[in-house]
Design a protein around this motif. Sequence first.
Motif, PDB file in Angstrom:
ATOM      1  N   ALA A 280       0.840  -1.206   0.000  1.00  0.00           N
ATOM      2  CA  ALA A 280       0.000   0.000   0.000  1.00  0.00           C
ATOM      3  C   ALA A 280       0.872   1.251   0.000  1.00  0.00           C
ATOM      4  O   ALA A 280       0.579   2.227  -0.711  1.00  0.00           O
ATOM      5  CB  ALA A 280      -0.922  -0.002   1.222  1.00  0.00           C
TER       6      ALA A 280
ATOM      7  N   SER B 213      -6.348   5.008  -5.278  1.00  0.00           N
ATOM      8  CA  SER B 213      -7.407   4.039  -4.988  1.00  0.00           C
ATOM      9  C   SER B 213      -6.803   2.743  -4.493  1.00  0.00           C
ATOM     10  O   SER B 213      -5.730   2.326  -4.954  1.00  0.00           O
ATOM     11  CB  SER B 213      -8.245   3.762  -6.242  1.00  0.00           C
ATOM     12  N   VAL B 214      -7.481   2.099  -3.562  1.00  0.00           N
ATOM     13  CA  VAL B 214      -7.015   0.811  -3.066  1.00  0.00           C
ATOM     14  C   VAL B 214      -7.033  -0.239  -4.177  1.00  0.00           C
ATOM     15  O   VAL B 214      -6.348  -1.258  -4.096  1.00  0.00           O
ATOM     16  CB  VAL B 214      -7.885   0.362  -1.865  1.00  0.00           C
TER      17      VAL B 214
ATOM     18  N   ARG C 148      -9.020  -6.506  -2.165  1.00  0.00           N
ATOM     19  CA  ARG C 148      -8.571  -5.134  -1.930  1.00  0.00           C
ATOM     20  C   ARG C 148      -9.662  -4.339  -1.189  1.00  0.00           C
ATOM     21  O   ARG C 148      -9.387  -3.627  -0.228  1.00  0.00           O
ATOM     22  CB  ARG C 148      -8.238  -4.450  -3.253  1.00  0.00           C
ATOM     23  N   ALA C 149     -10.898  -4.460  -1.662  1.00  0.00           N
ATOM     24  CA  ALA C 149     -12.005  -3.723  -1.041  1.00  0.00           C
ATOM     25  C   ALA C 149     -12.227  -4.191   0.398  1.00  0.00           C
ATOM     26  O   ALA C 149     -12.531  -3.382   1.287  1.00  0.00           O
ATOM     27  CB  ALA C 149     -13.278  -3.895  -1.860  1.00  0.00           C
TER      28      ALA C 149
ATOM     29  N   ARG D 275     -10.063  -5.149   2.511  1.00  0.00           N
ATOM     30  CA  ARG D 275      -9.037  -4.631   3.430  1.00  0.00           C
ATOM     31  C   ARG D 275      -9.418  -3.294   4.046  1.00  0.00           C
ATOM     32  O   ARG D 275      -8.923  -2.938   5.106  1.00  0.00           O
ATOM     33  CB  ARG D 275      -7.705  -4.484   2.686  1.00  0.00           C
ATOM     34  N   VAL D 276     -10.309  -2.566   3.396  1.00  0.00           N
ATOM     35  CA  VAL D 276     -10.736  -1.280   3.958  1.00  0.00           C
ATOM     36  C   VAL D 276     -12.164  -1.381   4.504  1.00  0.00           C
ATOM     37  O   VAL D 276     -12.846  -0.371   4.706  1.00  0.00           O
ATOM     38  CB  VAL D 276     -10.628  -0.152   2.908  1.00  0.00           C
ATOM     39  N   GLY D 277     -12.627  -2.614   4.737  1.00  0.00           N
ATOM     40  CA  GLY D 277     -13.911  -2.829   5.386  1.00  0.00           C
ATOM     41  C   GLY D 277     -15.116  -2.981   4.479  1.00  0.00           C
ATOM     42  O   GLY D 277     -16.241  -3.147   4.978  1.00  0.00           O
TER      43      GLY D 277
END
Length: 256
Positions: free
Chosen positions: A110, A120-121, A141-142, A144-146
């Motif tokens: 990251a 963007s992630v 990926r999505a 990982r940010v909840g």
Amino acid sequence: MVTLRDPERGCAWDREQTFATIAPYTIEEAYEVADAIDHGDMAALKDELGDLLFQVVFHSQMASEAGSFVFDDVAKAIADKMVRRHPHVFGDAEIRDADTQTVAWEATKADERAAKGHDSVLDGVARSLPPMTRALKLQNRAARVGFDWAGPLDVIAKIVEEVDEIKHEINIEAEFDRIEDEMGDVLFACVNLARKLKIDPEGALKRANAKFDRRFRHVERELSAAGRRPEDATLDEMEALWIDAKGIERKGERKE
């Protein structure tokens, strides 16, 4: 490779190639490496790894001719990356276990994406990946940010919802584009379910392909033994032979 690309004494075909024309061969060679591993064929693996390495050399030589980078730069870049991403091996960082290492690895990646200006992630997930693999990576990926489902049962509910939507499009005889769009949603949700169950969707589909191949060949053999072809049999007859194949497999599993 330098000789093959030489303007005067090289190979005409090799001289004409570009990054774009060679890329499909690079992907093909990677799949052939995987196939050799799948078959446990070490001699083939040695050959296929050589073919894959040749692809790296080919791209590196074309880049060298363009003044971009050389093979040694490629090797140095990956060596530097491995050192950077393994501070617990090459540095003083303390990492307890594989799970902690995975978290640290992703954090380092990251940081690298941020350093490259990615905002963007999802940046860095190659668009050229096989669609199922890319779907899995996008979902990871999505997550990982909840942005994720709580559990597999929630995903199953989503799959049911998506199936209902495609049924509706079929019932109203919607345009092909609408049905294709809904079909994509169903597949995407199925990949999500595999992810939540910690199942590799590519591996699961590979097993399903092998199972179908094995059972349908049984249907063909049985019909052939009776002097018939699949196109001459009814669906009910083939279904009965299919069930017979499943029974044979179950008996084999019990013996093992």
